[in-house]
Design an enzyme around this catalytic site. Structure first.
Site, short mmCIF file in Angstrom:
data_model
loop_
_atom_site.label_atom_id
_atom_site.label_comp_id
_atom_site.label_asym_id
_atom_site.label_seq_id
_atom_site.Cartn_x
_atom_site.Cartn_y
_atom_site.Cartn_z
N MET A 162 0.85 -1.19 0.00
CA MET A 162 0.00 0.00 0.00
C MET A 162 0.89 1.23 0.00
O MET A 162 1.91 1.29 0.68
CB MET A 162 -0.99 0.00 1.16
CG MET A 162 -0.44 0.01 2.55
SD MET A 162 -1.81 0.09 3.74
CE MET A 162 -0.93 -0.03 5.29
N TYR A 434 4.66 3.32 12.59
CA TYR A 434 4.02 3.13 11.28
C TYR A 434 2.58 2.65 11.41
O TYR A 434 2.15 2.20 12.46
CB TYR A 434 4.85 2.28 10.33
CG TYR A 434 5.16 0.83 10.61
CD1 TYR A 434 4.49 0.08 11.56
CD2 TYR A 434 6.16 0.20 9.86
CE1 TYR A 434 4.79 -1.26 11.75
CE2 TYR A 434 6.46 -1.14 10.05
CZ TYR A 434 5.78 -1.87 11.00
OH TYR A 434 6.08 -3.18 11.17
N GLU A 435 1.84 2.85 10.32
CA GLU A 435 0.38 2.63 10.29
C GLU A 435 -0.37 3.53 11.26
O GLU A 435 -1.41 3.18 11.79
CB GLU A 435 0.02 1.16 10.55
CG GLU A 435 0.62 0.18 9.57
CD GLU A 435 0.32 0.52 8.13
OE1 GLU A 435 -0.72 1.14 7.85
OE2 GLU A 435 1.15 0.18 7.27
N GLY A 436 0.18 4.71 11.50
CA GLY A 436 -0.45 5.68 12.40
C GLY A 436 0.20 5.64 13.77
O GLY A 436 0.19 4.62 14.45
#
Length: 589
Positions: A162, A434-436
């Site tokens: 992604m 990562y990923e927020g």
């Protein structure tokens, strides 16, 4: 270097007793997926993880991926492991059967992914992202996209990524600049993305990138983002990789940890533009990507547990072998010293709570999918939404403490790279980012999951905890007492926070991380309470492995003693004076 062994007995105890997964399987019409088959699946995954993946972990750290004239070269041996992984059918575990998947429950896949991540986190990121790409295509792709791209992702022949982040658009996706120009039945993508995990490699014959970009007529902000499937290689008339698309990895990031995983700067459309295909509707890309991101956020929380478990096992092994000091005139291994035992007990209790919560959150995804009516489905979906930032935020933050304790158990040897425990500290540090980031997860929890519905979903969770407390007649007394105190503290905190938020809008934002952690400790305690209750019932019935069950109850008590009291101290951090925080002049920091 320590060996890795999946805690098989603990996992089966959670599956069969605490979470009652065989009942969930029967509800799904998977009657053949009983406790025996679940044990076999986890056992085979554990064998592959410990015997094949785990030995490669250190090699990937010391000899990371690198750039060549022909793109990115993954660490030596990773491709062979990936072929074994695909040949065994692991990528297809939970994919829909119509695309070649096995259609098994999400919770079983999560348990298996714990093994991959503990064994070799860097390597495991590739199948993790591929699974996320599959889920996004299943949910939002057209029939044509599904028929052309899904089967090879399900088989693992192709991998997925992604692509969100850009140099000027990190967490603020409203600043995204990558463009998509319509051209017949496809689009031309131009732009640059950074921090793209496994953005290029040679393990698979194609890489399917899911890319966020803006159409020419896109409205400003996040409402103007669309999602596109942009393959490394375009498909020929037989559906096989053919012409190279106009995209490439231009460099690799040099990172603190996860060295074996290539983190790429990706360039799209340096000449005519990379060909891409719209996924979902125009300007709805963020909603499509969040299908992938929400799954990834729970998966990253699981990574926190996975690295913490690997670090704990290394510390346990070292403590059993390292001779230092005397007790009653006898030289002893350090596991005999009370403070070392405290560290090991805290790591063990934390890992058990994290595992149970990660599996419970995964099971809620299955319960939502299998719900028989809309009201039940909505309730389970609300619980999944509530769990997701807690699993991502609390597990990854608590993992930092566990890996640090593992290093501390090693003493000076932990700070030496050769023992391997330093790698776990370095690898784990990315997980709250990562990923927020933790702050983003906490803002999401408070703003979108608690305040947005006036706390109804949260109160439903607290009511379930209340019910478990009321029914816990075989759990340890200290576990019940500390849980009752923690539950009362959380309710008090929520009431004060919501009341204060009406007068001071910044208060909820200032205290959101503390609240997320407080709820994490409470949910972890709830898992330990349920485990203690189940262990007590089995001991009363004379069933199961008595030493394991007794140790399980003791571990729940140690969680109640060492970790659960933190909910009280967090209350004061949550109710921070936001006005005072914001009053400090910028130059005074």
């Amino acid at each position: 270097m320590s060996e890795y062994t999946y805690p098989h007995n603990e996992a089966l105890f959670l599956f069969n007793r605490v979470l009652r997964i065989p009942e969930l399987c029967q509800q799904a019409g998977l009657d053949e997926l009983n406790d025996e088959l679940i044990s076999a699946v986890l056992g085979e995954a554990a064998r592959f993880g410990s015997e094949r993946l785990a030995p490669s972990n250190r090699d990937g750290d010391l000899n990371p991926a690198y750039m060549t004239d022909d793109g990115v070269q993954e660490p030596s041996g990773f491709a062979e492991l990936y072929r074994e992984f695909c040949d065994a059918g692991w990528p297809a575990l939970i994919a829909p059967t119509e695309f070649g998947g096995q259609g098994l429950p999400n919770v079983l896949s999560v348990a298996v992914h714990e093994i991959w991540n503990s064994a070799n986190l860097s390597w495991a990121l590739a199948p993790l992202l591929t699974q996320g790409a599959m889920e996004a295509l299943v949910a939002h792709g057209s029939d044509q996209l599904k028929s052309r791209w899904l089967a090879k992702l399900v088989s693992g022949e192709w991998t997925g990524t992604m692509n969100l982040t850009e140099p000027d658009a990190g967490s603020d996706l409203a600043a995204l600049r990558t463009r998509a120009e319509p051209e017949g039945d496809h689009y031309r993508i131009k732009g640059q993305k950074i921090f793209i995990t496994w953005g290029d490699h040679k393990m698979a014959s194609n890489i399917v990138h899911l890319v966020l970009a803006r159409l020419p007529d896109a409205p400003p902000g996040v409402k103007g983002i669309s999602m596109f499937l942009v393959p490394k290689y375009l498909l020929d008339e037989n559906g096989e990789p053919g012409e190279k698309n106009d995209l490439r990895a231009v460099s690799l990031e040099h990172k603190m940890g996860i060295h074996g995983s290539p983190t790429c700067v990706m360039s799209y459309g340096e000449t005519q533009g990379a060909i891409g295909y719209l996924v979902g509707e125009e300007h709805q890309g963020l909603a499509c990507m969040f299908t992938m991101m929400n799954s990834a956020r729970q998966a990253v929380g699981l990574q926190g547990l996975a690295v913490a478990e690997r670090a704990y096992q290394a510390a346990r092994q070292y403590a059993r072998e390292r001779v230092q000091g005397e007790i009653d005139g006898q030289r002893v291994t350090i596991i005999h010293h009370p403070d070392v035992r405290r560290m090991l007990a805290q790591m063990k209790a934390a890992n058990e709570a994290m595992r149970a919560l990660a599996y419970e959150a995964a099971a809620e995804v299955d319960r939502a999918r299998l719900a028989g009516d809309e009201q039940s489905r909505a309730a389970h979906e609300a619980r999944v939404a509530l769990y997701t930032p807690i699993v991502k935020g609390w597990l990854t933050e608590l993992a930092q403490e566990v890996v640090s304790l593992a290093m501390q158990t090693h003493g000076g040897m932990g700070y030496i790279e050769e023992t391997g425990v330093a790698q776990y500290v370095r690898d784990a540090r990315i997980l709250p980012i990562y990923e927020g980031t933790t702050g983003i997860q906490a803002l999401d929890l408070v703003g979108r999951k608690i305040l947005a519905d006036q706390g109804r979903a949260l109160e439903a969770l607290l009511a379930d905890i209340d019910a478990s407390l009321a029914a816990a007649d075989r759990a340890g007394e200290r576990v019940k007492q500390r849980m009752a105190q923690a539950l009362s503290t959380v309710r008090e905190t929520i009431a004060l926070l919501m009341e204060g938020g009406e007068n001071d809008p910044l208060s909820a934002r200032a205290g959101c991380v503390g609240l997320m952690m407080q709820l994490g400790y409470l949910c972890g305690g709830w898992m330990q309470l349920r485990a203690s209750q189940c262990a007590g019932e089995l001991l009363l019935q004379g069933e199961g492995d008595e030493p394991f069950l007794m140790a399980r109850q003791l571990s729940a008590e140690l969680y109640a003693d060492l970790l659960l009291p933190r909910s009280e101290s967090l209350k004061y951090a949550i109710l921070t004076n936001a006005s005072a925080l914001m009053a400090i002049g910028e130059e005074q920091f």
